[in-house]
Design an enzyme around this catalytic site. Structure first.
Site, PDB file in Angstrom:
ATOM      1  N   TYR A  11      -2.129  18.562 -13.488  1.00 21.64           N
ATOM      2  CA  TYR A  11      -3.094  17.767 -12.722  1.00 21.64           C
ATOM      3  C   TYR A  11      -4.088  18.742 -12.098  1.00 21.64           C
ATOM      4  O   TYR A  11      -3.710  19.522 -11.230  1.00 21.64           O
ATOM      5  CB  TYR A  11      -2.338  16.987 -11.650  1.00 21.64           C
ATOM      6  N   TYR A 165       5.144   6.029  -9.418  1.00 20.13           N
ATOM      7  CA  TYR A 165       5.164   7.366  -8.813  1.00 20.13           C
ATOM      8  C   TYR A 165       4.945   7.306  -7.300  1.00 20.13           C
ATOM      9  O   TYR A 165       5.733   7.802  -6.501  1.00 20.13           O
ATOM     10  CB  TYR A 165       4.071   8.245  -9.447  1.00 20.13           C
ATOM     11  N   HIS A 166       3.844   6.664  -6.918  1.00 27.37           N
ATOM     12  CA  HIS A 166       3.436   6.686  -5.516  1.00 27.37           C
ATOM     13  C   HIS A 166       4.328   5.822  -4.648  1.00 27.37           C
ATOM     14  O   HIS A 166       4.345   5.960  -3.443  1.00 27.37           O
ATOM     15  CB  HIS A 166       1.975   6.241  -5.396  1.00 27.37           C
ATOM     16  N   LYS A 531      -5.983   8.232  10.372  1.00 21.84           N
ATOM     17  CA  LYS A 531      -6.315   9.244   9.370  1.00 21.84           C
ATOM     18  C   LYS A 531      -7.829   9.349   9.199  1.00 21.84           C
ATOM     19  O   LYS A 531      -8.453   8.417   8.718  1.00 21.84           O
ATOM     20  CB  LYS A 531      -5.684   8.869   8.026  1.00 21.84           C
ATOM     21  N   ASP A 535      -8.723  10.629   2.709  1.00 17.94           N
ATOM     22  CA  ASP A 535      -7.356  10.744   2.232  1.00 17.94           C
ATOM     23  C   ASP A 535      -6.568   9.484   2.607  1.00 17.94           C
ATOM     24  O   ASP A 535      -6.528   9.103   3.760  1.00 17.94           O
ATOM     25  CB  ASP A 535      -6.738  11.991   2.859  1.00 17.94           C
ATOM     26  N   HIS A 537      -3.244   8.856   1.854  1.00 17.17           N
ATOM     27  CA  HIS A 537      -1.776   8.979   1.883  1.00 17.17           C
ATOM     28  C   HIS A 537      -1.290   8.767   3.305  1.00 17.17           C
ATOM     29  O   HIS A 537      -1.268   9.678   4.112  1.00 17.17           O
ATOM     30  CB  HIS A 537      -1.347  10.346   1.357  1.00 17.17           C
TER      31      HIS A 537
END
Lengths: 655, 348
Positions: A11, A165-166, A531, A535, A537
């Site tokens: 990646y 995945y996440h 945040k 981003d 996440h």
């Protein structure tokens, strides 16, 4: 005959299109067999480099792609017809695919020969990754527009890559990972079917083009069984729900990136061992083997990885595939009663959850209601609690913490990648030049056509490709669709999450201290958690918010994608005693000082600001010099202790 | 009685007067500070709050419209509040929002998550959002909510007060708001339950939110209309406007804003209504401190209400409560620990 090796990817992407192109070429020369393009956050969320929210994020976690000129530079000298290109792109997936197709057509390539993947999965963006833009309805339309287009014109392309995945990164258990990924795929396929413009006889091919992007954690036996369960459940869904007869079209095709969540900041050299073990989960069983593997780098918990760090992970793949005898064997586990029993249990439990979500109206409805998000937040809280209590062993973190210092991190600031801050200004300058030199009339006409198409029902791919060719920018494409579709904010899932049932003495003590501070202040200590930047996440911020509530703070949880202005305005209006910011994208040196400056201007100088994230030591020192009260990194996993420090901070200022 | 702006141990008279001027001028820093003050639970703050509210009452024209949004959890009150606020801003009106969320029974803490989804322009000086936690209060409001609403009403033209959505006990909003909007979603049996629970007397307006799906929403609205009609013929509730909105698709919001304006324009007894609300609020403040015993000692509900009503000519509820407290303590001849909550009672 030995099995063919899987596709090996890294990646990658950073700074500029030209720099990333150089990186891709060298990765291919080192034996990498596919490209995996990482885009920066402005590109992922549909902003140009000169937008207010792009500040500090340009070229950080990936490559900035604003227009077809950037795309040309990114693939300079790389033959598109021969590449297998995976693009981690979601809300703006249609746009990046349009740029890729426009480039191929410009070069005279046959687009029917293009192979690759756009991630194009919005559900996990709402749940975990946070780079969504539009509300669910229009988002699903964009996804199925891509599906309908590629089915007809680019048949070897994977138009959507359903991600579990996440979900694991957000704390999902194996059962949750299975269930929520499968209902996502069902949601997309049902929507594609409901469009009515895909001929019924071609629908099995559509089903066959659905691929998955899966995670593998350190419990690699269970993880392997999870992949076997995926294979069986997907086959069941294809057969029973979509009537696909051809077994080849029912194959569970998946790519994998192994777990980043479990990578540690303490004794980071151990991470390469974790990465290798996790890779076994997705390679050992031939029947459930990944088609493409990309591995994280050992130092991801410290900062952005360098090319050498990524090369080390690639070598791990090559050794497994080419030195060992793994690929010479048929499936090693068929007939194993242990594996079969474990797999069956996962199948049964996951199917029950699949049915529960379908009863709630399917993946999108369960996201909008907050049901799935809340389940993930609770699972993640439980995981952190187990680590903190020592019930889940993490070597170097809660067991065997003592050891000889690693020479690999002797110079911590050299052990990570640094993106030149000049990159952002260069990109902005180049963008201005691009805008000045293009045919503005053609751009305006293409955007007008895009808007008209978006207002109606027709497929948006053709209009997007026309925009790409006319020189439209990422921000203009997304901005036009934002005008038509509106912008979305997903449920945070923290509001309804349950308070921990098992509480240690630390929690009780912190709570008592907080009550004492509350008496002194006259009101309960109030904390803002949010945040800044692009981003998305949010898992860390959510856990902090939850824990802060559990020790007695009133917590204003602001969620993701906030500008420094928004953070400071909220802090003022809400009358908070403490601000906690989370930044994982490496943009902390740009964003945090800006927040501090604005706090000063708003008369909030006395409110302590704490920052958490992937923050190298030297940066942490700089932030503290500028007035940040505390900096927390992944090594501060003991949340109870951390909360104690936060209460102390408030107490100090309370006098 | 003390003079307005009388000094307290928390703030000087000049400080309170300056704060009031800042609030009236709509300065965010002042509004925020005033809200911090009204949330302050220390004994010494009560007189300061009383003095501040009195100044605000005297110096503002009372033209602000206080709108309560209530209804069960999950009907999209926050999203509706945000969308309504945006519509009002587009009409040039300034808006203050109080969003109330429940506190955790275990830790006393709370997660105030609504704000994140509102997405206002941070540079807009004419919209202000404050989240409050219930702090264990029943009734769907925070104990500081009535005072907070008065502060915001002095600074902004419309105040939206969003309750927690605990459902059947949300009656407190009635005495804080001029207009109460009950929010429900299509296909829910909520309304009939509310009728049975006696909640249906509250709303001035009924809004079916999440009316995103054309035909279904229309059916839900007409179902409600007929349910309401049959309830009325059985003597329950009064006729009220029913509106359909979709906060996410921004539909029905102009109609809602118009309906609110119409309500406000047609309210004939607003002053009396607000007065009754302040009496109830004062009584509740007092009862929280001294319980049923306190009320009985000072002559029971009716006598206290009359006394409060009279005192409201000169003072604001927190100050009156402080005076009543002194009277009670003098009567029983002993001091209770400050802010004793052991005798706390909740509104019926």
């Amino acid at each position: 005959m030995p099995d063919r090796p899987w596709i090996m990817r890294t990646y990658a992407g950073h700074s500029t299109a030209a720099a990333s192109n150089e990186l891709y070429r060298s990765n291919l020369a080192r034996g990498q067999t596919g490209l995996s393009v990482a885009f920066d956050l402005p590109t992922q969320t549909g902003y140009d480099a000169d937008h207010a929210l792009s500040r500090g994020e340009v070229g950080k976690v990936g490559v900035p792609i604003s227009h077809i000129g950037d795309m040309r530079a990114l693939f300079e000298g790389l033959p598109l017809e021969e590449m297998n290109t995976s693009m981690t792109i979601n809300a703006t997936a249609m746009w990046l695919l349009a740029l890729y197709i426009a480039l191929a057509e410009e070069r005279g390539d046959d687009i029917a020969k293009l192979r690759g993947t756009v991630q194009n999965d919005i559900v996990k963006e709402y749940l975990s990754r946070g780079t969504y833009v539009f509300p669910p309805g229009p988002s699903i339309r964009l996804i199925t527009d891509v599906i309908a287009f590629t089915t007809e014109k680019v048949p070897k392309w994977n138009p959507t890559n359903v991600c579990s995945y996440h979900l694991q990164e957000a704390g999902a258990t194996p059962v949750q990972e299975l269930a929520y990924a499968l209902v996502t795929a069902i949601g997309v396929l049902d929507a594609a079917k409901a469009r009515g413009d895909i001929p019924a006889e071609r629908f099995p091919e559509v089903v066959g083009r659905i691929s998955f992007f899966v995670n593998a954690g350190i419990r690699f036996v269970e993880e392997m069984c999870k992949l076997r369960a995926f294979t069986e459940l997907w086959d069941r869904i294809c057969r029973e729900r979509y009537g696909v007869d051809d077994p080849k079209l029912r194959r569970f095709r998946y790519g994998i990136q192994v777990n980043s969540l479990g990578l540690t900041e303490q004794q980071p050299e151990n991470n390469i061992i974790r990465i290798v073990l996790e890779m076994l989960a997705v390679t050992l069983s031939k029947d459930a083997r990944a088609r493409a593997v990309q591995l994280p780098a050992w130092n991801e918990a410290l900062g952005l990885p360098r090319p050498w760090d990524q090369q080390w992970s690639l070598r791990a793949q090559q050794i497994l595939a080419f030195e060992t005898d793994l690929l010479e064997n048929e499936d090693l586990f068929n007939g194993s009663t242990v594996v079969e029993a474990k797999t069956q249990k996962l199948i049964d439990e996951a199917w029950a959850e699949v049915e529960r979500v379908l009863e709630k109206g399917g993946a999108v409805a369960a996201v909008e209601s907050g049901y799935v998000k809340q389940a993930l937040v609770e699972s993640n809280a439980a995981r952190l609690r187990r680590i903190e209590a020592g019930e889940q062993v993490v070597v170097g973190v809660n067991r065997y913490e003592e050891g000889v210092p690693s020479p690999l991190v002797a110079d911590l600031d050299e052990a990570i990648m640094r993106v030149d801050p000049k990159v952002e200004q260069d990109q902005i300058t180049a963008l201005a030049k691009w805008r000045a030199e293009r045919d503005q009339g053609a751009v305006d006409a293409a955007l007008k056509a895009l808007k008209e198409t978006a207002t109606g029902d027709a497929n948006l791919m053709a209009a997007s490709i026309a925009c790409a060719k006319a020189g439209v920018t990422t921000g203009e494409w997304a901005g036009t669709l934002r005008e038509v579709f509106g912008e979305y904010r997903a449920p945070t899932g923290v509001g309804g999450a349950q308070v921990s049932r098992s509480e240690g003495d630390t929690v009780k003590q912190v709570r008592a201290e907080l009550e004492a501070v509350a008496e002194k202040l006259g009101r309960r200590p109030k904390m803002l958690v949010g945040k800044p930047g692009l981003d998305g996440h949010s898992n860390g911020a959510e856990q902090i918010a939850l824990k802060a509530r559990d020790v007695g703070f009133d917590v204003v949880y602001e969620g993701i994608r906030l500008t420094p202005e928004q953070i400071v305005a909220s802090a003022l209006e809400e009358g908070v005693h403490l601000i906690g910011l989370s930044v994982l994208s490496g943009s902390h040196l740009e964003l945090v000082p800006d927040v501090l400056k604005r706090m000063d201007e708003a008369g909030l100088k006395d409110v302590p600001l704490v920052v958490g994230g992937i923050i190298p030591d030297a940066d942490a020192a700089r932030l503290r010099e500028q007035g940040v009260a505390r900096v927390y990194t992944p090594k501060h996993f003991a949340l109870d202790t951390l909360m104690g420090e936060l209460v102390e901070l408030v107490a100090e200022r309370a006098g | 009685m003390k003079q307005p702006g009388a000094p307290t141990d928390l703030m000087s008279a000049e400080g309170i007067s300056a704060l009031a001027s800042g609030v009236l001028a709509g300065r965010k820093a002042s509004v925020a500070k005033a809200l911090n003050l009204v949330e302050d639970r220390r004994d010494g703050s009560r007189r300061a709050v009383g003095a501040l509210l009195r100044l605000l009452r005297e110096q503002s024209d009372g033209s602000s419209h206080r709108v309560g949004l209530t209804g069960p959890p999950g009907v999209g009150k926050s999203t509706l509040a945000a969308a309504l606020a945006r519509t009002l801003r587009e009409r040039g009106r300034s808006v203050g929002v109080v969003a109330v969320d429940p506190s955790s029974v275990r830790s006393g803490g709370s997660l105030l998550g609504d704000r994140a989804r509102m997405g206002f322009d941070p540079s807009d000086e004419k919209v202000f959002v404050r989240s409050l936690a219930t702090g264990g209060e029943a009734g769907g409001l925070s104990w500081a909510a009535p005072a907070a609403a008065q502060v915001l009403a002095a600074a902004y033209e419309v105040v939206l007060l969003e309750t927690t959505g605990v459902g059947q006990t949300e009656t407190d909003v009635r005495y804080v708001a001029d207009t109460v909007v009950l929010v429900v979603q299509p296909g829910s049996g909520d309304v009939l339950q509310f009728l049975k629970a006696g909640i249906m007397e509250i709303p001035d307006l009924l809004v079916v939110n999440k009316a995103d799906t054309g035909v279904l929403a229309e059916r839900a609205t007409s179902d409600l209309r007929s349910a309401l009609a049959s309830a009325q013929s059985a003597g329950l509730g009064e006729a009220m406007p029913i509106l359909a909105t979709s906060a996410t698709e921004r539909r029905g919001l102009d109609e809602l804003a118009d309906a609110l304006d119409a309500q406000r324009a047609s309210a004939t007894d607003l002053a009396a209504h607000r007065r009754r609300g302040e009496v109830a609020w004062t009584l509740q403040l007092f009862r929280r401190l001294h319980g049923r015993h306190g009320v009985e000692t000072l002559g029971g509900d009716a006598a206290l209400e009359a006394a409060i009503d009279e005192a409201l000519d000169a003072d604001a509820p927190p100050t009156i409560c402080a005076h009543l407290s002194e009277r009670y303590l003098a009567t029983v001849g002993r001091r209770e620990s400050p802010g004793a909550k052991a005798t706390k009672e909740t509104q019926p």
